[in-house]
Write a protein that holds these residues in place. Structure first.
Motif, PDB file in Angstrom:
ATOM      1  N   LYS A   1       0.767  -1.254   0.064  1.00 42.63           N
ATOM      2  CA  LYS A   1      -0.126  -0.215  -0.054  1.00 42.63           C
ATOM      3  C   LYS A   1       0.944   1.292   0.073  1.00 42.63           C
ATOM      4  O   LYS A   1       0.620   2.240  -0.486  1.00 42.63           O
ATOM      5  N   GLY A   2       2.142   1.148   0.643  1.00 40.18           N
ATOM      6  CA  GLY A   2       3.042   2.318   0.890  1.00 40.18           C
ATOM      7  C   GLY A   2       3.949   2.325   0.029  1.00 40.18           C
ATOM      8  O   GLY A   2       4.107   1.386  -0.793  1.00 40.18           O
ATOM      9  N   THR A   3       5.086   3.290   0.049  1.00 45.38           N
ATOM     10  CA  THR A   3       6.113   3.512  -0.884  1.00 45.38           C
ATOM     11  C   THR A   3       7.233   3.671   0.060  1.00 45.38           C
ATOM     12  O   THR A   3       7.172   3.959   1.232  1.00 45.38           O
ATOM     13  N   VAL A   4       8.446   3.587  -0.786  1.00 47.28           N
ATOM     14  CA  VAL A   4       9.755   3.719   0.032  1.00 47.28           C
ATOM     15  C   VAL A   4      10.444   4.788  -0.853  1.00 47.28           C
ATOM     16  O   VAL A   4      10.465   4.809  -2.011  1.00 47.28           O
ATOM     17  N   GLY A   5      10.865   5.706  -0.064  1.00 46.89           N
ATOM     18  CA  GLY A   5      12.098   6.806  -0.643  1.00 46.89           C
ATOM     19  C   GLY A   5      13.261   6.824  -0.099  1.00 46.89           C
ATOM     20  O   GLY A   5      13.503   6.277   1.176  1.00 46.89           O
ATOM     21  N   ILE A   6      14.157   7.115  -0.921  1.00 45.51           N
ATOM     22  CA  ILE A   6      15.678   7.180  -0.341  1.00 45.51           C
ATOM     23  C   ILE A   6      16.050   8.673  -0.786  1.00 45.51           C
ATOM     24  O   ILE A   6      16.048   9.129  -1.776  1.00 45.51           O
ATOM     25  N   ILE A   7      16.558   9.168   0.595  1.00 45.87           N
ATOM     26  CA  ILE A   7      16.902  10.801   0.172  1.00 45.87           C
ATOM     27  C   ILE A   7      18.603  10.810   0.309  1.00 45.87           C
ATOM     28  O   ILE A   7      19.259  10.556   1.354  1.00 45.87           O
ATOM     29  N   ALA A   8      19.023  11.285  -0.706  1.00 46.45           N
ATOM     30  CA  ALA A   8      20.295  11.273  -0.833  1.00 46.45           C
ATOM     31  C   ALA A   8      21.063  12.780  -0.408  1.00 46.45           C
ATOM     32  O   ALA A   8      21.513  13.491  -1.055  1.00 46.45           O
ATOM     33  N   ALA A   9      20.679  13.089   0.919  1.00 45.73           N
ATOM     34  CA  ALA A   9      20.819  14.373   1.408  1.00 45.73           C
ATOM     35  C   ALA A   9      22.362  14.609   1.537  1.00 45.73           C
ATOM     36  O   ALA A   9      22.829  16.003   1.539  1.00 45.73           O
ATOM     37  N   TYR A  10      23.396  13.597   1.642  1.00 41.89           N
ATOM     38  CA  TYR A  10      24.533  14.164   1.781  1.00 41.89           C
ATOM     39  C   TYR A  10      25.213  13.735   0.274  1.00 41.89           C
ATOM     40  O   TYR A  10      26.280  14.830   0.073  1.00 41.89           O
ATOM     41  N   THR A  11      24.894  12.992  -0.471  1.00 38.85           N
ATOM     42  CA  THR A  11      25.518  13.008  -1.693  1.00 38.85           C
ATOM     43  C   THR A  11      24.902  13.987  -2.650  1.00 38.85           C
ATOM     44  O   THR A  11      25.656  14.614  -3.711  1.00 38.85           O
ATOM     45  N   ARG A  12      23.757  14.722  -2.194  1.00 38.06           N
ATOM     46  CA  ARG A  12      23.241  15.955  -2.822  1.00 38.06           C
ATOM     47  C   ARG A  12      23.009  15.812  -4.222  1.00 38.06           C
ATOM     48  O   ARG A  12      23.597  16.510  -5.161  1.00 38.06           O
ATOM     49  N   SER A  13      22.055  14.892  -4.732  1.00 34.69           N
ATOM     50  CA  SER A  13      21.870  14.502  -6.261  1.00 34.69           C
ATOM     51  C   SER A  13      20.553  15.390  -6.597  1.00 34.69           C
ATOM     52  O   SER A  13      20.055  15.314  -7.636  1.00 34.69           O
ATOM     53  N   PHE A  14      19.997  16.125  -5.905  1.00 28.65           N
ATOM     54  CA  PHE A  14      18.655  16.745  -6.154  1.00 28.65           C
ATOM     55  C   PHE A  14      18.736  18.265  -6.177  1.00 28.65           C
ATOM     56  O   PHE A  14      17.759  18.796  -6.640  1.00 28.65           O
ATOM     57  N   CYS A  15      19.896  18.936  -6.183  1.00 27.81           N
ATOM     58  CA  CYS A  15      20.107  20.498  -6.158  1.00 27.81           C
ATOM     59  C   CYS A  15      19.354  21.053  -7.326  1.00 27.81           C
ATOM     60  O   CYS A  15      18.793  21.917  -7.279  1.00 27.81           O
ATOM     61  N   GLY A  16      19.612  20.210  -8.740  1.00 29.85           N
ATOM     62  CA  GLY A  16      19.143  20.949  -9.854  1.00 29.85           C
ATOM     63  C   GLY A  16      17.620  21.200  -9.847  1.00 29.85           C
ATOM     64  O   GLY A  16      17.305  22.318 -10.821  1.00 29.85           O
ATOM     65  N   THR A  17      16.972  20.826  -9.065  1.00 26.81           N
ATOM     66  CA  THR A  17      15.390  21.380  -8.832  1.00 26.81           C
ATOM     67  C   THR A  17      14.911  21.746  -7.570  1.00 26.81           C
ATOM     68  O   THR A  17      13.905  21.985  -7.105  1.00 26.81           O
ATOM     69  N   CYS A  18      15.889  22.088  -6.781  1.00 29.72           N
ATOM     70  CA  CYS A  18      15.681  22.727  -5.477  1.00 29.72           C
ATOM     71  C   CYS A  18      14.864  23.965  -5.326  1.00 29.72           C
ATOM     72  O   CYS A  18      15.256  24.997  -5.901  1.00 29.72           O
ATOM     73  N   ASN A  19      13.893  23.616  -4.604  1.00 28.00           N
ATOM     74  CA  ASN A  19      12.668  24.794  -4.783  1.00 28.00           C
ATOM     75  C   ASN A  19      12.303  25.377  -3.566  1.00 28.00           C
ATOM     76  O   ASN A  19      11.581  26.117  -3.155  1.00 28.00           O
TER      77      ASN A  19
END
Ligand code: SAM
Ligand code: SF4
Length: 329
Positions: A239-257
């Motif tokens: 029913k649920g989902t799993v997320g993994i946050i690369a907070a130290y690897t920092r792979s999400f900066c390109g869309t940081c809002n």
């Protein structure tokens, strides 16, 4: 619409309302000897409402209330009620450790809170005590039950720490079988009041995913919502989902809002900077709304392109060691 100098939309503010907390999570703050900020250094609720209102007028649509632990601050419910009445603000979310939250959930629902992030690094009472230095797991689980009972969207946050909660990864994933929750594993960052616990990040997003895939080889990548900081997955039939946050690897900066304001009023345009200006000081110095808006726009036009650049440009080249309780996560 508020845009930064890299063309990224800024529509999300994370506001830390206090640096105080009723837990002492190993990865966030030392167990004792913490120098809390004097109360006069913290923003008042009036100051927070003023800055939120200005930012909403400039394009902020969503505000996350965090801390420290938001529910240890006196009169927080009155503040949330006032915030929920701001014209133009579409969403208020909260991040909480869940210790004091369960009895407040009906009222939160009434105010219009639709989504809560609950931090829970383990389902084992002894490991919870070892990680947080407090025996509060039953209260956190009661909060989870109440959130689900009131149909509030729940994200469960677990920081992955070598030698502390690795055996909890699979039991936490198993929660998604019957519960409509998103369980998110977060890489540990050195924001703990001390600095790095390990010479290298031992549990990065790839190792976390590999561990889950070994047990659940059929786990599937699913679409990431816009601006998501997590890589999202689902096990077929769950029913649920799993997320993994690369907070130290920092792979999400390109869309940081997102931008952050600390309890002392420090504006951070990146998690990894150590502040670009202090909105509380400007308000207390008598800046008008127009002055403040111009200063905020100036800050958006000087945003670092990613967390690595922000870290390199930290004022005084200060190492990353501040407590996450002064940042808000
Ligand atoms: N007290 C609330 C709570 O724990 O949910 C809100 C504030 S807490 C600082 C916000 C989030 O930051 C929590 O989910 C926590 O797990 C995460 N966090 C704190 N220190 C961290 C660190 N060093 N690395 C990664 N995440 C961290
Ligand atoms: Fe408190 Fe949250 Fe930090 Fe844990 S992570 S010590 S609950 S502020």
């Amino acid at each position: 619409m508020l845009l930064d100098n890299h063309g990224r939309i800024i529509n999300y503010l994370r506001l830390a309302v206090t640096d105080r907390c009723n837990l002492r999570c190993f990865y966030c703050m030392p167990p004792e000897g913490i120098a809390w900020r004097p109360k006069a250094e913290l923003m008042t609720y009036e100051e927070m409402l003023r800055i939120c209102s200005l930012l909403v007028n400039m394009g902020i649509e969503k505000i996350r209330i965090t801390g420290g632990e938001p529910f240890v601050r006196k009169d927080i419910m009155q503040f949330l009620t006032a915030l929920s009445q701001l014209n133009g603000l579409q969403q208020i979310n909260i991040t909480t450790n869940g210790v004091l939250t369960a009895p407040l959930i009906p009222e939160l629902k009434k105010i219009g809170i639709r989504s809560v992030n609950l931090s829970i690094d383990t389902l084992d009472r002894n490991r919870f005590l070892a990680i947080t230095h407090r025996d509060e797991l039953p209260n956190v689980l009661a909060t989870l039950g109440q959130l689900l009972h009131h149909d509030i969207v729940v994200k469960l946050n677990a920081v992955v720490m070598d030698g502390k909660n690795i055996e909890d990864i699979i039991p936490l994933v198993e929660l998604t079988k019957n519960l409509p929750v998103s369980v998110r594993f977060i890489e540990e960052m050195p924001f703990n009041g001390e600095g790095n616990h390990y010479t290298n990040l031992l549990w990065d997003h790839i190792r976390i995913l590999n561990t889950i895939q070994e047990k659940y080889p059929t786990i599937q990548k699913i679409a990431d919502p816009p601006f998501s900081t997590a890589y999202n997955y689902q096990i077929p039939g769950h029913k649920g989902t799993v997320g993994i946050i690369a907070a130290y690897t920092r792979s999400f900066c390109g869309t940081c809002n997102r931008i952050r304001i600390t309890p002392q009023g420090v504006l951070k345009t990146c998690l990894y900077d150590n502040g670009v200006l202090n909105v509380k000081d400007l308000m207390r110095a008598g800046d008008s709304d127009v002055d403040l808006q111009n200063t905020l726009l100036g800050a958006m036009n000087k945003r670092a392109k990613d967390g690595f650049e922000a870290e390199k440009n930290r004022i005084g080249h200060e190492a990353l060691h501040e407590s996450m309780a002064t940042i808000g996560g």
